[in-house]
Enzyme design. Structure first.
Site, PDB file in Angstrom:
ATOM      1  CB  SER A 128       2.193  -3.590   2.020  1.00 24.45           C
ATOM      2  OG  SER A 128       0.515  -3.337   2.168  1.00 24.45           O
ATOM      3  CD  GLU A 243      -8.857  -4.241   5.952  1.00 26.70           C
ATOM      4  OE1 GLU A 243      -7.929  -5.399   5.338  1.00 26.70           O
ATOM      5  OE2 GLU A 243      -7.510  -3.638   6.854  1.00 26.70           O
ATOM      6  CB  SER A 366      -6.679   2.545  -2.377  1.00 27.71           C
ATOM      7  OG  SER A 366      -7.377   2.397  -4.395  1.00 27.71           O
ATOM      8  CG  ASN A 367     -11.815   4.728  -0.588  1.00 26.22           C
ATOM      9  OD1 ASN A 367     -11.772   3.601  -0.013  1.00 26.22           O
ATOM     10  ND2 ASN A 367     -12.155   5.559  -0.737  1.00 26.22           N
ATOM     11  CD  GLU A 368      -8.580   6.316  -5.583  1.00 27.81           C
ATOM     12  OE1 GLU A 368      -7.951   5.399  -4.914  1.00 27.81           O
ATOM     13  OE2 GLU A 368      -8.928   7.961  -5.419  1.00 27.81           O
TER      14      GLU A 368
HETATM   15  C1  LIG Z   1      -2.182   4.179   7.611  1.00 30.75           C
HETATM   16  C2  LIG Z   1      -1.747   3.687   7.326  1.00 30.75           C
HETATM   17  C3  LIG Z   1      -2.324   2.034   7.468  1.00 30.75           C
HETATM   18  C4  LIG Z   1      -1.943   0.304   6.917  1.00 30.75           C
HETATM   19  N1  LIG Z   1      -1.270  -0.376   7.329  1.00 30.75           N
HETATM   20  C5  LIG Z   1      -1.089  -1.411   6.884  1.00 30.75           C
HETATM   21  C6  LIG Z   1      -0.925  -3.019   7.267  1.00 30.75           C
HETATM   22  O1  LIG Z   1      -1.149  -2.672   8.349  1.00 30.75           O
HETATM   23  N2  LIG Z   1      -0.493  -4.355   6.952  1.00 30.75           N
HETATM   24  C7  LIG Z   1      -0.125  -3.496   5.310  1.00 30.75           C
HETATM   25  O2  LIG Z   1       0.245  -4.482   5.222  1.00 30.75           O
HETATM   26  N3  LIG Z   1      -0.361  -2.616   5.123  1.00 30.75           N
HETATM   27  C8  LIG Z   1      -0.723  -1.751   5.822  1.00 30.75           C
HETATM   28  N4  LIG Z   1      -1.060  -0.157   4.341  1.00 30.75           N
HETATM   29  C9  LIG Z   1      -0.429  -0.287   3.592  1.00 30.75           C
HETATM   30  C10 LIG Z   1      -2.102  -0.204   3.006  1.00 30.75           C
HETATM   31  O3  LIG Z   1      -2.350  -1.363   2.654  1.00 30.75           O
HETATM   32  C11 LIG Z   1      -1.128   0.221   0.943  1.00 30.75           C
HETATM   33  O4  LIG Z   1      -1.236   1.933   2.095  1.00 30.75           O
HETATM   34  C12 LIG Z   1      -2.635   0.293   0.185  1.00 30.75           C
HETATM   35  O5  LIG Z   1      -2.376  -1.171  -0.495  1.00 30.75           O
HETATM   36  C13 LIG Z   1      -1.822   0.698  -0.835  1.00 30.75           C
HETATM   37  O6  LIG Z   1      -0.605   0.601  -1.941  1.00 30.75           O
HETATM   38  P1  LIG Z   1       0.537   1.948  -1.963  1.00 30.75           P
HETATM   39  O7  LIG Z   1       0.018   2.705  -0.487  1.00 30.75           O
HETATM   40  O8  LIG Z   1       1.222   1.442  -2.791  1.00 30.75           O
HETATM   41  O9  LIG Z   1      -0.098   2.569  -2.998  1.00 30.75           O
HETATM   42  P2  LIG Z   1      -0.364   2.739  -4.434  1.00 30.75           P
HETATM   43  O10 LIG Z   1      -0.729   1.108  -5.190  1.00 30.75           O
HETATM   44  O11 LIG Z   1       1.005   3.631  -5.255  1.00 30.75           O
HETATM   45  O12 LIG Z   1      -1.489   2.976  -4.985  1.00 30.75           O
HETATM   46  C14 LIG Z   1      -0.982   5.221  -5.013  1.00 30.75           C
HETATM   47  C15 LIG Z   1      -2.184   5.188  -5.675  1.00 30.75           C
HETATM   48  O13 LIG Z   1      -2.279   5.035  -6.969  1.00 30.75           O
HETATM   49  C16 LIG Z   1      -4.224   4.417  -7.108  1.00 30.75           C
HETATM   50  N5  LIG Z   1      -4.095   3.027  -7.666  1.00 30.75           N
HETATM   51  C17 LIG Z   1      -3.519   1.990  -7.961  1.00 30.75           C
HETATM   52  N6  LIG Z   1      -3.703   1.152  -8.477  1.00 30.75           N
HETATM   53  C18 LIG Z   1      -4.057   1.727  -8.615  1.00 30.75           C
HETATM   54  C19 LIG Z   1      -5.691   0.953 -10.255  1.00 30.75           C
HETATM   55  N7  LIG Z   1      -5.635  -0.501 -10.482  1.00 30.75           N
HETATM   56  N8  LIG Z   1      -6.773   1.529 -10.279  1.00 30.75           N
HETATM   57  C20 LIG Z   1      -6.269   3.019  -9.881  1.00 30.75           C
HETATM   58  N9  LIG Z   1      -5.781   3.453  -9.313  1.00 30.75           N
HETATM   59  C21 LIG Z   1      -4.973   2.706  -8.487  1.00 30.75           C
HETATM   60  C22 LIG Z   1      -4.229   4.362  -5.628  1.00 30.75           C
HETATM   61  O14 LIG Z   1      -5.438   4.016  -5.082  1.00 30.75           O
HETATM   62  C23 LIG Z   1      -3.591   4.817  -5.226  1.00 30.75           C
HETATM   63  O15 LIG Z   1      -4.200   6.627  -5.213  1.00 30.75           O
HETATM   64  C24 LIG Z   1      -1.792   1.239   5.827  1.00 30.75           C
HETATM   65  C25 LIG Z   1      -1.595   2.087   5.342  1.00 30.75           C
HETATM   66  C26 LIG Z   1      -1.677   3.397   5.287  1.00 30.75           C
HETATM   67  C27 LIG Z   1      -1.870   4.451   4.827  1.00 30.75           C
END
Ligand SMILES: Cc1cc2nc3c(=O)[nH]c(=O)nc-3n(C[C@H](O)[C@H](O)[C@H](O)COP(=O)(O)OP(=O)(O)OC[C@H]3O[C@@H](n4cnc5c(N)ncnc54)[C@H](O)[C@@H]3O)c2cc1C
Lengths: 387, 313
Positions: A128, A243, A366-368
């Site tokens: 990320s 995963e 994410s589940n979405e």
């Molecule tokens: C506890 C924890 C551990 C983690 N560990 C790691 C790790 O070790 N390494 C790593 O690389 N990453 C890690 N992550 C990051 C994780 O992979 C990201 O948080 C995840 O991919 C979502 O990205 P974001 O947080 O930027 O949310 P965003 O992408 O900004 O999403 C925000 C909201 O918008 C929704 N959304 C986004 N795009 C869409 C779409 N196309 N359609 C519908 N809804 C959408 C999402 O579902 C979410 O509800 C971790 C996250 C957490 C919370």
């Protein structure tokens, strides 16, 4: 459909049980998300390795036992039955390990797998970025070839345990002209390489369970690239499949939570709402359903099948199950729910678990996004917009 | 330990699926329904004969009585196909519930006739306030293709478990079919210049149904295996399956009508046959509440061993 264990499988279960009962720490370890807890968990990884339990499905040549997936499930069941701690190296053993097994050179397998299985090198996942969360193809951190090195510049974030871990695996843009899924490369790097700055990030519970990583002209040898240059996206998708599909969350974890929830309900039965009773039963039923499904997936893979987009169904199911089980526990605990420690001094594991369960529907895609994948790849509904 | 179907089971299931898809489409349901408007029963000897010719009435009849001697797991797979096709002929009751029930009692006199398709077995039971395809005065079901008659029967626990098990298998097949219909509709219906299936609100609801169905099925198969193997806890697994399959089918039915918009609220669109069968089977052979209570008694009172080491207890 043969749902009985063989005598050999039962014997294996007995062997795991005896070892776990003798070795699993009697007191729960301090949370994995802080330095003290991390060190305790790494210590535990080494204890596991001393019994050769690090990663039972891997070939013996790479620190495993060469066991099949049914034995792995039995191992996991017994691990959780005994109250085994979270795995400090989960991103290594469950994600990177299988990926190296599939895409790595013989040299890379020898170099990375055994120390991983033995808990000697703890891995962090660095995919990320601030601008690339769900939309991972927006990755902009660069790795530019310079002779027999890549020079990495950029920023990663949310990297679990990166504040304390030894090595990281990331995806970087090796072709600066490339867009989206193309031109990305999967690279392994020592987190202590000069030019890497780690900034721990406090999580919801207050501990620094993940970290930001800043790369300032970090030189990484070319032989640390996994699969070919430009293959990063395909490799990452395979990792994500491991995963979500099977390894990261084995059923024992949820079955033991369901069992604890049943016990908690019995304690609070007098004041519990009728809806809580049904939620407890749902927890047991869903955890069992998840276990059956995992046995079915394991059997399919053992017969040469692959996990496809149905991995998304899996990820949605376990993460929402985990959250609802812990929500139910919080309701049953009533005014005790907010306490970090109970009167007897023991940590409120339900609270810790509830907090962590809120991240399940976010991490690992994410589940979405999983519902999008399900709709588009499994049901064949049209894709619109982001690609 | 092998949670997979055999090649034979998969081949048989596929051939039944293909057969029903080819001969028992929605136009057949409409035709049977139209027959009821003329005061005739929604039954067709030709459909029944087709099932007999496929060997389905003989599926569980032992070989010495002219049957195929297969087991409840095979039958559950075929029952799911009957649900998928919304089959109304009393195949599941007669051949997959009635036959194993007779066998369990050591009664073999009717088996050859059942295998040959000459006998259909009504199965009165105390749990149901009606008998399906029985002899008494008619009672009307919301499902136009169900034939219900007055009269209940004795409270036989084994018959209840068999009836419940086979209703769960039909329910997951019904759910599959409703999800497929809603998905197809979402691909062709356009609004706001795009297929409605491109809207995430639609996608996510359908995806949630896919999750519910995916995790109900293994519970049904596990219950079938438990009944086939005769393990002591089998009734609990049947009850678990009844709750899971009912929930998956009801969620999918409600989602499917929503995705169809007003079309889904008509008698014209075939979806209603599948929805109504789902409602009927959700209540038949023990309601959700009845089965949840059995799970409750086992899990909360501690008669069933639970926990990670007891997946197949
Ligand atoms: C506890 C924890 C551990 C983690 N560990 C790691 C790790 O070790 N390494 C790593 O690389 N990453 C890690 N992550 C990051 C994780 O992979 C990201 O948080 C995840 O991919 C979502 O990205 P974001 O947080 O930027 O949310 P965003 O992408 O900004 O999403 C925000 C909201 O918008 C929704 N959304 C986004 N795009 C869409 C779409 N196309 N359609 C519908 N809804 C959408 C999402 O579902 C979410 O509800 C971790 C996250 C957490 C919370």
């Amino acid at each position: 459909m043969h749902l009985h264990y063989t005598p050999e499988q039962e014997a294996f279960r007995a062997e795991v049980r005896a070892w776990m009962e003798a070795h699993v720490p009697k007191e729960p370890l301090v949370t994995l998300e802080c330095k003290e807890g991390f060190d305790q968990h790494v210590e535990w990884e080494r204890t596991l390795a001393s019994g050769n339990w690090g990663m039972v499905t891997w070939p013996e040549a790479y620190g495993g036992r060469g066991l099949d997936l049914i034995q792995w499930l039995i191992f996991e069941e017994e691990y959780f039955r005994a109250g085994g701690p979270n795995r400090a190296n989960q991103n290594g053993i469950f994600l990177l390990g299988p990926t190296i097994m599939e895409f790595g050179t013989e040299e890379q397998k020898k170099r990375f797998l055994t120390p991983m299985a033995k808990g000697e090198v703890i891995w962090a996942q660095a995919w990320s970025e601030p601008g690339a969360g769900s939309d991972m193809a927006a990755i902009s951190s660069k790795a530019i070839r310079d002779g027999d090195h890549y020079v990495i510049t950029g920023q990663k974030t949310w990297s679990s345990r990166a504040a304390f871990a030894d090595w990281g695996f990331g995806i970087f843009r090796t072709d600066p002209e490339s867009k989206r899924h193309k031109g990305l490369t999967f690279i392994l790097f020592d987190l202590n390489t000069p030019g890497i700055t780690r900034r721990p990030i406090r999580q919801l519970h207050g501990d620094t369970g993940f970290a930001e990583l800043f790369f300032d002209e970090v030189r990484v040898p070319v032989e640390n690239c996994l699969a070919g240059e430009g293959e990063g996206w395909n490799v990452a998708m395979a990792t994500a499949g491991f995963e979500r599909g099977l390894m990261l969350r084995s059923p024992g974890r949820f079955q033991v939570t369901a069992k604890r929830l049943v016990e908690l309900y019995r304690k609070h039965e007098a004041e519990a709402a009728p809806s809580a009773r049904e939620a407890v039963l749902q927890a047991w039923m869903a955890a069992q359903a998840y276990a059956y499904n995992t046995y079915a997936v394991a059997a399919k893979i053992m017969a040469g099948g692959k996990i496809g987009a149905e991995a998304s169904l899996n990820k949605i199911f376990w993460s929402e199950l985990d959250r609802s089980m812990h929500r139910t526990a919080m309701q049953l605990l009533g005014a005790h729910a907010e306490l970090k420690r109970f009167d007897n001094g023991s940590v409120n594991q339900w609270l810790e678990g509830y907090i962590f369960s809120l991240s399940g529907p976010i991490y690992a895609g994410s589940n979405e996004v999983q519902r999008n994948i399900t709709a588009e790849r499994l049901l064949g509904l049209p894709r619109v917009g982001a690609g | 330990m092998d949670f997979r179907f055999t090649e034979d089971q998969l081949t048989l299931t596929e051939s039944v699926r293909d057969y029903l898809a080819g001969t028992h489409g929605p136009e057949v349901l409409r035709r049977l329904d139209a027959a009821t408007e003329q005061g005739n029963a929604p039954r067709d000897p030709a459909i029944w004969q087709g099932l007999v010719d496929m060997g389905l009435t003989a599926l569980l009849v032992p070989e010495e009585h002219g049957g195929l001697g297969l087991g409840l797991v095979d039958a559950a797979l075929i029952a799911a196909e009957c649900g998928r096709a919304c089959l109304a002929e009393p195949l599941v009751d007669t051949a997959f519930v009635g036959v194993p029930w007779l066998l369990a009692q050591g009664k073999s006199d009717q088996l050859a006739a059942i295998a040959a398709g000459e006998v259909k077995l009504p199965l009165p039971h105390a749990i149901n306030p009606w008998t399906a395809d029985g002899e008494g005065a008619a009672v009307q079901s919301v499902d136009p293709l169900r034939v219900l008659t007055q009269g209940s029967g004795p409270d036989d626990p084994h018959l209840l478990n068999l009836g419940a098990l086979m209703s769960t298998a039909q329910l997951v097949g019904l759910a599959d079919a409703m999800l497929a219909q809603a998905t197809e509709y979402a691909k062709i219906r356009t609004q706001f210049g795009q297929p409605i299936g491109a809207f995430q609100a639609i996608k996510h609801q359908l995806a949630s149904c896919a999750v519910a169905i995916e995790f109900a099925k293994p519970v049904v198969w596990r219950a079938a295996a438990a009944m086939q193997d005769g393990i002591a806890s089998a009734p609990i697994h049947v009850s678990h399956a009844k709750v899971a399959a009912t929930d998956a089918a009801m969620q999918t039915a409600e989602t499917a009508i929503q995705v169809h918009g007003a079309m889904g609220y008509t008698y014209e669109v075939d979806l209603h046959f599948w929805m109504k069968r789902s409602w009927a089977l959700a209540g038949a052979w023990g309601s959700r509440a009845f089965h949840l209570k059995r799970v409750d008694e086992a899990v909360l009172s501690g008669t069933l061993e639970i926990g990670p080491q007891s997946t197949f207890a």
